[in-house]
Write an enzyme that holds these catalytic residues in place. Structure first.
Site, short mmCIF file in Angstrom:
data_model
loop_
_atom_site.label_atom_id
_atom_site.label_comp_id
_atom_site.label_asym_id
_atom_site.label_seq_id
_atom_site.Cartn_x
_atom_site.Cartn_y
_atom_site.Cartn_z
N CYS A 253 48.21 -91.44 42.96
CA CYS A 253 46.75 -91.35 43.01
C CYS A 253 46.15 -92.57 42.29
O CYS A 253 46.60 -92.94 41.19
CB CYS A 253 46.32 -90.06 42.31
SG CYS A 253 44.54 -89.86 42.20
N ASP B 299 50.01 -84.76 64.15
CA ASP B 299 50.16 -86.15 64.57
C ASP B 299 48.85 -86.84 64.96
O ASP B 299 48.86 -88.01 65.33
CB ASP B 299 51.17 -86.25 65.73
CG ASP B 299 50.81 -85.35 66.92
OD1 ASP B 299 49.61 -85.02 67.09
OD2 ASP B 299 51.72 -84.99 67.67
N THR C 154 54.70 -74.53 72.90
CA THR C 154 55.06 -73.90 71.62
C THR C 154 55.99 -72.71 71.86
O THR C 154 55.80 -71.96 72.81
CB THR C 154 53.81 -73.52 70.79
OG1 THR C 154 54.22 -72.99 69.54
CG2 THR C 154 52.90 -72.55 71.50
N HIS D 285 48.12 -76.59 60.74
CA HIS D 285 49.12 -76.96 59.74
C HIS D 285 48.74 -78.22 58.97
O HIS D 285 49.57 -78.82 58.30
CB HIS D 285 50.49 -77.14 60.41
CG HIS D 285 51.07 -75.84 60.90
ND1 HIS D 285 51.99 -75.76 61.92
CD2 HIS D 285 50.85 -74.56 60.51
CE1 HIS D 285 52.31 -74.49 62.12
NE2 HIS D 285 51.63 -73.75 61.29
N CYS E 113 46.05 -85.69 46.13
CA CYS E 113 46.70 -85.84 44.83
C CYS E 113 47.10 -84.45 44.33
O CYS E 113 46.26 -83.54 44.27
CB CYS E 113 45.77 -86.52 43.84
SG CYS E 113 46.48 -86.57 42.18
N ASN F 164 50.16 -79.20 65.51
CA ASN F 164 50.70 -80.54 65.28
C ASN F 164 49.93 -81.27 64.20
O ASN F 164 48.75 -80.98 63.95
CB ASN F 164 50.68 -81.35 66.58
CG ASN F 164 51.58 -80.73 67.63
OD1 ASN F 164 52.45 -79.93 67.30
ND2 ASN F 164 51.37 -81.08 68.89
P1 NAD Z 1 57.39 -75.44 68.60
O1 NAD Z 1 57.19 -74.00 68.42
O2 NAD Z 1 56.24 -76.34 68.44
O3 NAD Z 1 58.13 -75.63 70.06
C1 NAD Z 1 58.21 -76.72 70.90
C2 NAD Z 1 58.05 -76.17 72.34
O4 NAD Z 1 57.75 -77.23 73.20
C3 NAD Z 1 59.26 -75.45 72.96
O5 NAD Z 1 58.85 -74.20 73.45
C4 NAD Z 1 59.69 -76.36 74.13
O6 NAD Z 1 60.21 -75.65 75.24
C5 NAD Z 1 58.36 -77.01 74.47
N1 NAD Z 1 58.41 -78.30 75.14
C6 NAD Z 1 59.29 -79.32 74.95
N2 NAD Z 1 58.97 -80.37 75.71
C7 NAD Z 1 57.85 -80.03 76.40
C8 NAD Z 1 57.01 -80.71 77.33
N3 NAD Z 1 57.24 -81.98 77.70
N4 NAD Z 1 55.94 -80.04 77.83
C9 NAD Z 1 55.68 -78.78 77.47
N5 NAD Z 1 56.44 -78.08 76.57
C10 NAD Z 1 57.51 -78.71 76.05
O7 NAD Z 1 58.54 -75.78 67.70
P2 NAD Z 1 58.92 -76.80 66.60
O8 NAD Z 1 59.11 -78.15 67.16
O9 NAD Z 1 60.04 -76.16 65.91
O10 NAD Z 1 57.67 -76.88 65.62
C11 NAD Z 1 57.52 -76.17 64.47
C12 NAD Z 1 56.22 -76.56 63.83
O11 NAD Z 1 56.25 -77.95 63.47
C13 NAD Z 1 55.06 -76.41 64.76
O12 NAD Z 1 53.97 -76.06 63.99
C14 NAD Z 1 54.90 -77.78 65.33
O13 NAD Z 1 53.63 -78.03 65.82
C15 NAD Z 1 55.25 -78.66 64.13
N6 NAD Z 1 55.71 -79.97 64.66
C16 NAD Z 1 54.74 -80.88 64.91
C17 NAD Z 1 55.06 -82.06 65.51
C18 NAD Z 1 53.94 -83.02 65.80
O14 NAD Z 1 52.97 -83.08 65.04
N7 NAD Z 1 54.03 -83.74 66.92
C19 NAD Z 1 56.41 -82.36 65.84
C20 NAD Z 1 57.39 -81.40 65.51
C21 NAD Z 1 57.01 -80.19 64.93
#
Ligand code: NAD
Length: 247
Positions: A148, A104, A189, A119, A127, A102
Site C-alpha cells: 500500500c 477477468d 458454468t 467473485h 490494502c 469471472n
Molecule cells: P465453471 O463452473 O466456471 O465451469 C466452466 C464451464 O464452462 C464448464 O461447464 C464447461 O463445460 C464450460 N465451457 C468450457 N468451454 C466452453 C465454451 N467455449 N463455451 C461454453 N461453455 C464452455 O468452473 P471453474 O472454471 O472451475 O470456475 C470456478 C470459479 O472460478 C468460477 O467462479 C469461475 O468464474 C472462476 N474462474 C474465472 C475465470 C475467469 O475470470 N475467466 C477463469 C477460471 C475460473
C-alpha cells in the site's frame, strides 16, 4: 436456423427482465482456461494459492502465482464474440443485468455496463491493513508482495479467495436480478461453485425460463434448464443475437 435458437431468441425478445449469468466457459475462447476439468488451471496450479489463510501466511509464494496467472496471463486476454454478443443484447434493451463469476473484466471490455461481479475483480487491489483501493494497472508488481502506498500494508487482489464472503453489493444486486428475471441465460458454468450456483435456482423458483449455453451438460442441464443450446459460447451467442434480430 436451429429451432432451439429460434425458441430462445423469442423468449429473450419478449422478456421483461432478462439476465445473463456467466462462468469461466465464456472466456475459454479468449484463451483463459477454466479451473476445473481436464484442461483446467488446477491441473497446473495448486488451488491453495487462493486460500485466504495461505495468502496471509505465505504471502510472497501466493503472490508469485497470482501475478503469473491473473495479471501476466489473464491480463492479455481480449473479449470474444460471446462477450460482444451479450453487450449488444444489453444495448438493444434485451438484457437488463449480467452477473459474472469471472474476474477477468472481459464483459466490461466488450461494452457491457450493468455487470455484477459476484467473485470480485482482478482490476483493483485492496490494502489488507487500511482498506485503501488501487487500480491494478498502477501497481508495481516487480517486487512482491505489492504494498500500500499509504500504510505499507500488503495489497490483495479485489477478487474473493477461498474462505472469503461474496462482495455484499454484488450479492444483493445479483439476488435481486435473479428474483426479478423472467428469462435467465446461463453460459459456461458447471453450477458447482456455491453460492453463485444458487442464482439460476432462485430465478427458476421465481418462474424464469432458463436458457443454457455450454459445450457439455452442467448441474443445471437435466434439472432446471428449459432450452439447452449445446456448443461454444463464442459460436452460439452471435447466432442467438442474429436470431433475436430476425424473430
Ligand atoms: P465453471 O463452473 O466456471 O465451469 C466452466 C464451464 O464452462 C464448464 O461447464 C464447461 O463445460 C464450460 N465451457 C468450457 N468451454 C466452453 C465454451 N467455449 N463455451 C461454453 N461453455 C464452455 O468452473 P471453474 O472454471 O472451475 O470456475 C470456478 C470459479 O472460478 C468460477 O467462479 C469461475 O468464474 C472462476 N474462474 C474465472 C475465470 C475467469 O475470470 N475467466 C477463469 C477460471 C475460473
Amino acid at each position: 436456423m436451429d429451432k432451439y435458437i429460434i425458441e430462445a431468441a423469442k423468449l429473450l425478445k419478449n422478456a421483461k427482465f432478462a439476465t445473463a449469468f456467466t462462468g469461466a466457459g465464456i472466456s475459454v475462447e479468449s484463451g483463459i482456461p477454466p479451473f476445473r476439468g481436464s484442461m483446467g488451471l488446477w491441473n497446473k496450479y495448486d488451488p491453495v494459492v487462493l486460500d485466504i489463510n495461505y495468502f496471509h501466511t505465505h504471502t510472497k509464494e501466493a503472490w508469485k502465482v497470482i501475478r503469473e496467472l491473473f495479471y501476466d496471463f489473464f491480463g492479455k486476454a481480449k473479449p470474444n464474440p460471446a462477450h460482444i454478443a451479450l453487450s449488444q443484447m444489453e444495448k438493444m434493451g434485451i438484457l437488463k443485468a449480467l452477473i459474472t463469476q469471472n474476474i477477468d473484466n472481459l464483459h466490461q471490455e466488450a461494452g457491457s455496463k450493468e455487470v455484477y461481479e459476484y467473485h470480485g475483480t482482478a482490476q483493483t487491489m485492496v490494502c489488507t491493513k487500511c482498506g485503501s483501493k488501487y487500480h491494478s494497472s498502477g501497481i508495481d508488481m516487480s517486487i512482491l508482495p505489492p504494498l500500500c502506498k499509504k500504510c505499507k500494508g500488503v495489497l490483495k487482489p479485489d477478487f474473493i479467495f477461498f474462505g472469503e464472503g461474496i462482495p455484499p453489493e454484488a450479492a444483493h444486486k445479483s439476488s435481486q436480478a435473479a428474483e426479478k428475471s423472467d428469462v435467465f441465460l446461463v453460459i459456461g458454468t458447471t453450477g458447482e461453485v456455491m453460492p453463485a450456483s444458487m442464482l439460476p435456482q432462485i430465478a427458476k423458483q421465481n418462474r424464469a425460463k432458463i436458457i443454457e449455453v455450454n459445450v457439455e451438460n452442467s448441474n443445471y442441464t437435466n434439472h432446471i434448464t428449459d432450452i439447452f443450446l449445446q456448443g461454444k459460447a463464442g459460436e452460439i451467442l452471435p447466432k442467438l443475437l442474429d436470431a433475436i434480430n430476425q424473430v
